[in-house]
Design a protein around this motif. Structure first.
Motif, PDB file in Angstrom:
ATOM      1  N   UNK A 174       0.832  -1.206   0.000  1.00  0.00           N
ATOM      2  CA  UNK A 174       0.000   0.000   0.000  1.00  0.00           C
ATOM      3  C   UNK A 174       0.869   1.261   0.000  1.00  0.00           C
ATOM      4  N   UNK A 175       1.939   1.209   0.790  1.00  0.00           N
ATOM      5  CA  UNK A 175       2.826   2.372   0.902  1.00  0.00           C
ATOM      6  C   UNK A 175       3.492   2.690  -0.432  1.00  0.00           C
ATOM      7  N   UNK A 176       3.943   1.659  -1.113  1.00  0.00           N
ATOM      8  CA  UNK A 176       4.625   1.910  -2.387  1.00  0.00           C
ATOM      9  C   UNK A 176       3.628   2.385  -3.443  1.00  0.00           C
ATOM     10  N   UNK A 177       2.434   1.802  -3.436  1.00  0.00           N
ATOM     11  CA  UNK A 177       1.435   2.206  -4.435  1.00  0.00           C
ATOM     12  C   UNK A 177       1.047   3.679  -4.269  1.00  0.00           C
TER      13      UNK A 177
ATOM     14  N   UNK B 247       6.788  -7.124  -7.851  1.00  0.00           N
ATOM     15  CA  UNK B 247       6.676  -7.696  -6.508  1.00  0.00           C
ATOM     16  C   UNK B 247       7.926  -7.352  -5.712  1.00  0.00           C
ATOM     17  N   UNK B 248       7.699  -6.765  -4.537  1.00  0.00           N
ATOM     18  CA  UNK B 248       8.813  -6.387  -3.679  1.00  0.00           C
ATOM     19  C   UNK B 248       8.941  -7.430  -2.569  1.00  0.00           C
ATOM     20  N   UNK B 249       9.970  -8.250  -2.661  1.00  0.00           N
ATOM     21  CA  UNK B 249      10.206  -9.259  -1.623  1.00  0.00           C
ATOM     22  C   UNK B 249      11.140  -8.688  -0.572  1.00  0.00           C
TER      23      UNK B 249
ATOM     24  N   UNK C 104      13.550   0.557   1.913  1.00  0.00           N
ATOM     25  CA  UNK C 104      14.381  -0.154   0.944  1.00  0.00           C
ATOM     26  C   UNK C 104      13.593  -0.543  -0.292  1.00  0.00           C
ATOM     27  N   UNK C 105      12.332  -0.847  -0.112  1.00  0.00           N
ATOM     28  CA  UNK C 105      11.505  -1.256  -1.252  1.00  0.00           C
ATOM     29  C   UNK C 105      11.410  -0.133  -2.267  1.00  0.00           C
ATOM     30  N   UNK C 106      11.390   1.126  -1.760  1.00  0.00           N
ATOM     31  CA  UNK C 106      11.336   2.221  -2.719  1.00  0.00           C
ATOM     32  C   UNK C 106      12.574   2.213  -3.610  1.00  0.00           C
TER      33      UNK C 106
END
Lengths: 237, 237, 237, 237, 237, 237
Positions: free
Chosen positions: B96-99, B113-115, B132-134
């Protein structure tokens, strides 16, 4: 000719970085070329029910690949709700291989779990896991000895593993992913320092093989594990 | 006084090592102090069924802790056969945060997909994962732009997350594991560069809190995420 | 304008019918407009293993929607074989919210489970569940006090919850399903009578939000929970 | 001395009763001494998704033990809700072994599933299963050839399997349950008529073994499979 | 004497409240004394795979008890991860009973799912569920007829169910929970208006029974279902 | 006319081969025509938790079909990860039927599990399982009596089961698969030697039935079970 340009009996560089994580009683990041496996050894007093009260310990292993350790993303086993047959087969092999060099009575009532998580895969993940697990186990047992939790060293020697295979008709050492995908036969050897054998698993993939080939693969595996034994020794010095 | 000796508004060192693994379209190892999370971004053409044929993409996340990322070994979720409520809650939050900073139409029919796999845990694993996913997402999207697979940049800005809490009556920034275990309130903030808020989750643990405290925690979070935005910018330069 | 024609700070009618079922130690059917949740409180002497022998109790919650509580039929979780991430997230929130007003030591070695089953859904099911769970809990604890099973009242005050959101750019109170489906931001507030906060979960959906909006949503939530506190007080009189 | 009084290179009687069940396209009940395995071969037109439209077929296997095939009752895997690692390892081995003698292109778009259900166990269930599966497969393929569903015989030869082990220091052929429980090493060989090897799995249990022992076990296995090849030939005549 | 003071052939009051929920195409809350079951009928165009393209529909049922429908709290099946054998047996019975009065061809390609959720249990939940399911089904089918989605009424008549049993040696009608717990025999009858039988399930619990008893139970059941048919007729008028 | 040419009241040949497997305390292979079920009775000292310390025992059953017992291969329940509703319904029926003739107090603290595995199916598998289970149970209990583990015979008489149905308008005895697939009604009767009834399950499939038909089916069932009682007596002599 091998895709990597290696000679048939040439291994990829092996690296072992000990104490890669801080919580585990023993840990290392082992690399066989681009294959990288994080191994932790966790010491617990809680034994499986069938071993309680017998005055001996247990060594077991779990194995997993991160979803994107591979070329294309694989589904996470925790999301699927079960471990694949391949995963279970590998973690049973790792546990069995380590127990081949451990005297469970001398270990006392401790369970040591070796968690082998593949961060990046390029062939040979199970053999890297076994070879790294020995290092993590050695470090964890050193801790038990240092603290006086156990008196005698339960580890009788080193164990290491390597894959070999018949690639384009030639026996080669230390298959990488490309070779593994198209090898005629694929063998994993778990060997004990000094020459004894803990496990041989030699499987025909594209074509069956003969006794002579099996022996040539075993000879290559001895070269490979001798190299690994040296790197292990260095890592735990 | 904080157990680590840090000032209330002092963060732990942040590190981001990009391209930590070679197969993923984007990846990094992010560290918030001793917390270390490996994030990979995988680009696939296969969309979830409910999005197919709509001309837009999807960004989702999965989260896991290695069994011995923590002080004592936890059971592997793949072995238990299901993901815990905590795991599912966290991976929903990450996605949700990345979207919040991605225009799914501009992404085209790609799923990313962010693992997020926690190699070592010392508090703040979900906020490190988001931050880190960003970075991993940015790298993967750069690849899509470079290859011409998409024309316009779907990422509208940076997103980062940090935990704050009320520890011994004092609002503090970036809780480590010891603080997290005994904080009166524990809040996670997901902020957008420029000041907007994507998510606030502020939970009373030992004692409830008042509006003033919520605002002070938000102010600390702004300081923290400003620092993370700078490290992110540096990492993807 | 809201689809229902309500003013931005106007709640739907709230109803609480206590003793809706006869076996549970406490129960009520709570309605927030067309949303109807059946809550039962079950008192048991069996505690979770990690709490046994500590002289304190536990309050926990489970949540479920009947398959046809919603506009279209959803698959039954018992038939799917697992609870969704959403379900687990909600039931964790409900338990945490109730524990914010319970002194577990005064509760003694009892576990109270709050089962929240949504018979009909029209937005706000989790906040209705929390608000109704307080009533069922109050009734069950009254029974324990009346029977002499516990001496001191473990409940320190009332807790209630309400959702607010930014709908078409305007902060509004008590989202119904239509509003919830298209709100820019969606926030759930769990508040304690007297002004303290137990939990804030404020999520950007379509657009991120700023600090001012967060505060306006909190102010609306205070209005809403004050109304719920009055209905709760009436119900348990 | 072996508990059964057999000479080191003496097998137990082998029996194969073909057409044991009437619905399957091929079936047999195979006995290695008191070990009895019912094998059925089922031919289906439905292929696994990853093989569809390639113009070739597939051969796979499933394995199970009836709960009371063994000395003490084991829990039914269907009741436990999952297949054990051992079961999965064995059924993967059976499928791989059979595929070593099948040309999947000549099989056309048919899937043949070999169900191996152990009615009674006394050691060597997986090797009996492989040896019996060849018979059931042969019968099923004969049916496909007779009906004209396929034109060319896809089976290139016979495959059989036998276990050997080091018992009380002596290499012995065809371990029964008592020997298997206390053998120092336990090896399963899958051999092709004519001398080629399909699979070697040689595992140290109590003690590691050397290369000479491996070769002696392989020699015993050749004796054993030669006997099985003869019984197979007789059965499908 | 029955614990409730009822005569052997005396039923508990039956109540049916239609349109209990607003989303379902048909719904009712049915009460047999203190037993209360919420039934919803959901009409969907999606058929099970084995029925697609045959020009006919399907009627199926699901059944569940809320955890605290009973005297002591039962574990939630969604949390356990599977439906019990009892649940599956009951939902199969409900579906089969309703299909006994439905012409699936006339229903056209619609699936109607009857969700029967027990809000409060006091014996006879499965028979209340069947009797209420007919009402919900009738309402849903009326909707299909009214909208023109189907042309002919697929329902050929009423179906109702009641439990009878031998309690303290006497055949009695409509067992409540106390009677059910200690009855010698327990029978469920599913009858069609007009006299035909859809299902008999008569089980010895404490003592076996004879043919004469079976017939007396059937006679009681006819009395009971005649009463239910009248209440059903009234409910759907 | 029946497809098999049998008269309406003609059973298929019944065969019982005792001691079919060597490990179980009791076992038989029972055949009703082409239906063949292997039943083993396992005696264990471990009781289910809710029976421990009450001085009585338990009799329970499990049921399974081999994947290719049927005309087309069915998926293995262990591979699917759960037992179907049909399987659970049948195994509950078998256990209940056997308990109807067992005095659990006289059985002492032993659990006897009856595993019923269908090797080949041609209709009537559940009734063959019940009838064979009695034989396996009888043999196991004889062993307990012979060894002195129990003093008094807990088995009060024989129990047997048979299916009947209305096929093409005619009540017939002992349905085979073809008849079962198209019968208008299908009934299973579990009868006790001497005339008492343990269970009746009579289900309308294509058409509902009347009381007269139910009685005619029961009369056929008495003829069938009388024949089975004779074969059982012979088998355990």
């Amino acid at each position: 000719m091998r895709p990597s340009g290696r000679a048939p009996d040439e291994m990829r560089p092996i690296s072992i970085e000990t104490h890669f994580t801080k919580h585990a009683e023993g840990s290392c990041l082992i690399g066989f070329g681009d294959t990288r496996v994080l191994v932790t050894a966790s010491v617990e007093d809680r034994l499986p029910p069938w071993l309680r009260g017998k005055g001996e310990g247990w060594v077991t292993a779990e194995y997993s690949m991160l979803p994107r350790a591979t070329h294309t993303r694989g589904q996470r086993e925790a999301a699927k709700g079960k471990q694949s047959g391949r995963t279970q087969e590998i973690q049973r092999l790792i546990g069995r291989s380590l127990r081949a060099v451990v005297d469970l009575k001398k270990l006392g009532e401790h369970q040591i779990t070796l968690d082998c998580d593949v961060l990046q895969a390029d062939g040979g993940t199970r053999t890297a896991a076994i070879s790294g697990a020995w290092v993590a186990l050695r470090l964890a047992v050193d801790g038990l000895l240092a603290s006086g939790a156990i008196k005698e060293d339960p580890i009788s020697g080193r164990v290491a593993a390597i894959s070999c295979g018949i690639y384009n008709g030639t026996p080669v050492l230390d298959l990488d992913y490309i070779e593994d995908s198209s090898a005629d036969a694929d063998a994993n050897f778990v060997l004990i320092e000094g020459g004894q054998i803990a496990e041989v698993q030699a499987t025909a993939e594209g074509a069956t093989y003969d006794e002579e080939s099996l022996l040539r693969l075993l000879r290559l595996a001895r070269m490979g594990t001798d190299r690994i034994f040296a790197v292990q020794a260095d890592a735990v010095k």
